[in-house]
Enzyme design. Structure first.
Site, short mmCIF file in Angstrom:
data_model
loop_
_atom_site.label_atom_id
_atom_site.label_comp_id
_atom_site.label_asym_id
_atom_site.label_seq_id
_atom_site.Cartn_x
_atom_site.Cartn_y
_atom_site.Cartn_z
N SER A 447 0.84 -1.21 0.00
CA SER A 447 0.00 0.00 0.00
C SER A 447 0.87 1.26 0.00
O SER A 447 1.68 1.45 -0.91
CB SER A 447 -0.95 -0.05 1.19
N ASP A 499 -8.83 -4.68 -6.32
CA ASP A 499 -8.27 -3.79 -5.31
C ASP A 499 -8.46 -2.33 -5.71
O ASP A 499 -8.12 -1.93 -6.83
CB ASP A 499 -6.79 -4.11 -5.12
#
Length: 679
Positions: A447, A499
């Site tokens: 991330s 995602d």
């Protein structure tokens, strides 16, 4: 639908947002009225206690007030349910009904005070059941009044001036003057909006130091939010309805797609590259990226045993032993890293859990299995990290040997610069290579950590030509095209399914806003129906074809030009707004510098239907993709779950093992150990 205008200002709800709160209050009021009527009928003619007259007046008045409130709520719910999101004509009476309902709060407040007076002074000697019923009615009145006040504060819009009407046709000079006045008005409104967003951010981050770096971040984020939200007149429920419709539209497209279509190989991938080898490396390094999150992710992933495993190492004084560790006062973070990675204390060169805006935790360790000096950067885990994520402006990042525009995400670029200075200026890498000079440098993260690791790899590439970077679920708006192409030789991005984060960029958000405007403008159903069907579809599934989302008898090619409904949702055409015309239109120019995912992209996709039972086996397939496959945000229940580091690690382990895991989205986190090593 533009926000409703009552009491001389615009509010944060629309005229069709009163169906659900009105129906809920109507249900409460009807039960309340029935209970009061039963109480009055039972005691009618024989109120044998003190204050009989006051009690009689209170019950009669309460029945009348409740009846009037019930009638007004029936009217509000009925009228609010009429029309569509952009067709507010059938709801013209809503402001008048809101005024009427507001007036009824006055007698309700008076009767609540009267009931309180009777309970406190004149209820002695009365039937306990009667006293209890009156107390319940009084408490209910005060609770509803309190919740009404809270609701008013919740939907209060600090920028809620009534929307200015467009000027009528005037001579040329007058129109030019009015146009200049309009520009001045919107400039003033934008400045006010920036101040409001800054105040909101300061309130949310009141526990943080308000130094210069934080003030600069607040200002940058406030300008970003203002630019994104200032040109539309959508309320939150409109966005929720649009997202529900987009999810069903996407599912329709997936159902009609050829199941044999697979992701094309990236043209930049080396010929004959061993995909299985890269997957094994990714599965191996992903556990180090997950370990950087420390004890919160470890306990979340080991709900039954995590606390016990860490309890022996936490809350001990390790100052003498763990002198390389910073910012981990109890030792729990480092204990979880040891548990997750399987490394020993002697394998770590540097560990920092220091966390401020633009300053992220990371650690440096020796990975003897892969003969690598590993730098792992933590992802988003604090409000400071969120501020770093939201500082999404472009920042110049000149790199020797890169031709073309070199830009990167501002917040992530500054975070990478912070880690770079620690590694190079403080001699951490020199110390690591003095211990293992034959090892190669590998940088990883998930991330925010993946974005930081990618930019850090770009910064270190010229000094360490053999370095490699494995970026797991990196943010989409990260590098300019020139830097993204430059990073393809040494960065591999790993993305799971739908995602959200790898698809998150300012241009993609603008595209999502345009799609929401388009789909809500062409929907022929009331908003409450869209939301109810959307909730049902999310919870229980079904056929998305049962939920039409476009105007009946309208063809898709007829929706390529802006519609009146869409235009009604635009306050003014700011730089961020583009027409819903085709992307190939010459007037469709990007308002922001496009930023892309780093390196080569390894996309992992779940095989089989999107909805499955909790005990079915989940299998994945992986292939090389490219940045063009992530130009649009996919609305799905998996868009957040696919970003979780433990889910991604399980998917990688499944691909590199002989047998798949048995996953259930609601309980997968507690069923399996997500940090075991890849075989």
């Amino acid at each position: 639908m533009p926000g409703i205008v009552v009491f001389g200002r615009r509010w944060g709800i629309a005229s069709d947002d009163l169906v659900f709160p009105g129906a809920f209050e109507l249900f409460i009021r009807i039960i309340w009225w029935i209970g009061t009527m039963i109480l009055y009928t039972y005691h009618k003619g024989h109120f044998d206690c003190n204050g009989t007259g006051v009690l009689h007046i209170y019950l009669i008045g309460l029945l009348v007030v409740l009846a009037l409130i019930i009638l007004s709520l029936c009217a509000i719910v009925y009228v609010s349910a009429q029309g569509t999101i952009t067709n507010s004509g059938p709801r013209r009476a809503i402001p008048a009904l809101v005024y009427l309902r507001a007036l009824l709060y006055i007698p309700e407040l008076v009767w609540a005070c009267l009931g309180s007076f009777w309970v406190s002074d004149d209820s002695r000697g009365c039937d306990p059941a009667t006293v209890g019923a009156v107390i319940a009615a009084v408490v209910a009145s005060w609770i509803i009044l309190l919740f009404t006040a809270v609701g008013v504060l919740f939907v209060f819009d600090p920028l809620g001036n009534p929307r200015p009407q467009p000027p009528t046709m005037e001579p040329l000079g007058v129109r030019d003057t009015e146009r200049g006045e309009g520009r001045q008005f919107f400039s003033t409104a934008r400045s006010l909006a920036v101040k409001v967003w800054e105040s909101r951010l300061r309130f949310l981050c009141c526990c943080m130091p308000q130094d210069e770096s934080y003030r600069a971040a607040f200002s940058s984020i406030a300008q970003l939010f203002t630019g994104f939200f200032s040109d539309t007149d959508l309320v939150p429920s409109d966005i929720a309805a649009g997202l529900a419709l987009l999810h069903q539209e996407h599912d329709k497209m997936e159902l009609s797609r050829d199941p044999d279509v697979i992701v094309d190989h990236s043209p930049s991938s080396p010929i004959g590259e061993d995909l299985e080898t890269e997957l094994e490396k990714a599965a191996h390094f992903m556990k180090f990226a997950a370990a950087a999150y420390g004890w919160p992710l470890y306990i979340y992933s080991h709900l039954l045993t995590g606390l016990c495993k860490l309890s022996g190492d936490c809350c001990r004084s390790r100052t003498a032993d763990y002198d390389i560790i910073g910012g981990d006062h109890l030792g729990c973070h480092f204990a979880s890293i040891l548990q997750t990675t399987g490394l020993q204390y002697r394998d770590f060169i540097f560990v920092s859990f220091h966390n401020q805006i633009y300053e992220v935790p990371f650690y440096v360790a020796l990975d003897h299995k892969r003969e690598a000096i590993l730098v792992a950067v933590r992802g988003t885990l604090s409000l400071r990290d969120v501020l770093t994520d939201l500082s999404a402006e472009c920042e110049n990042l000149p790199i020797e040997g890169v031709t073309g525009a070199s830009y990167a995400h501002k917040g992530i670029c500054q975070a990478a610069t912070y880690v770079y200075k620690k590694l190079v200026n403080d001699g951490i890498l020199n110390q690591a290579f003095s211990v293992a000079p034959e090892y190669k440098l590998v940088i990883t993260g998930h991330s925010l950590g993946a974005g930081t690791a990618s930019v850090l790899a770009v910064l270190l590439r010229n000094s360490f030509p053999t370095l490699q970077c494995y970026a797991f679920s990196p943010p989409g708006g990260l590098l300019s095209k020139a830097l993204a192409d430059y990073s393809k030789d040494f960065v591999i991005s790993v993305v799971l399914g739908k995602d959200l984060v790898p698809r998150l960029s300012i241009p993609n958000m603008e595209d999502l806003k345009r799609r929401i405007l388009k789909i809500v403008s062409n929907c022929n159903k009331p908003k409450y129906t869209i939301l109810m069907q959307g909730c049902w579809y999310e919870l229980f599934g079904g056929d998305p074809d049962d939920f039409p989302t476009e105007m009946e008898e309208r063809r898709e090619q007829q929706l390529n030009r802006p519609l009146l409904g869409e235009e009604s949702l635009i306050i003014h055409h700011s730089s961020s707004y583009q027409s819903l015309a085709s992307d190939d239109s010459p007037v469709h120019t990007p308002a922001h510098v496009p930023l892309f995912l780093p390196g080569r992209i390894l996309h992992i996709i779940e095989d089989g239907p999107s909805r499955r039972s909790c005990f079915s086996q989940v299998q994945y397939r992986a292939d090389w993709s490219n940045e063009m496959a992530f130009r649009s945000i996919l609305i799905s229940p998996r868009m957040l779950a696919d970003h979780m580091p433990d889910i991604l690690l399980k998917a990688l382990n499944t691909l590199t093992s002989d047998r798949p895991y048995v996953l259930c989205p609601s309980s997968a986190n507690s069923q399996h150990d997500p940090v075991r090593s890849a075989p």
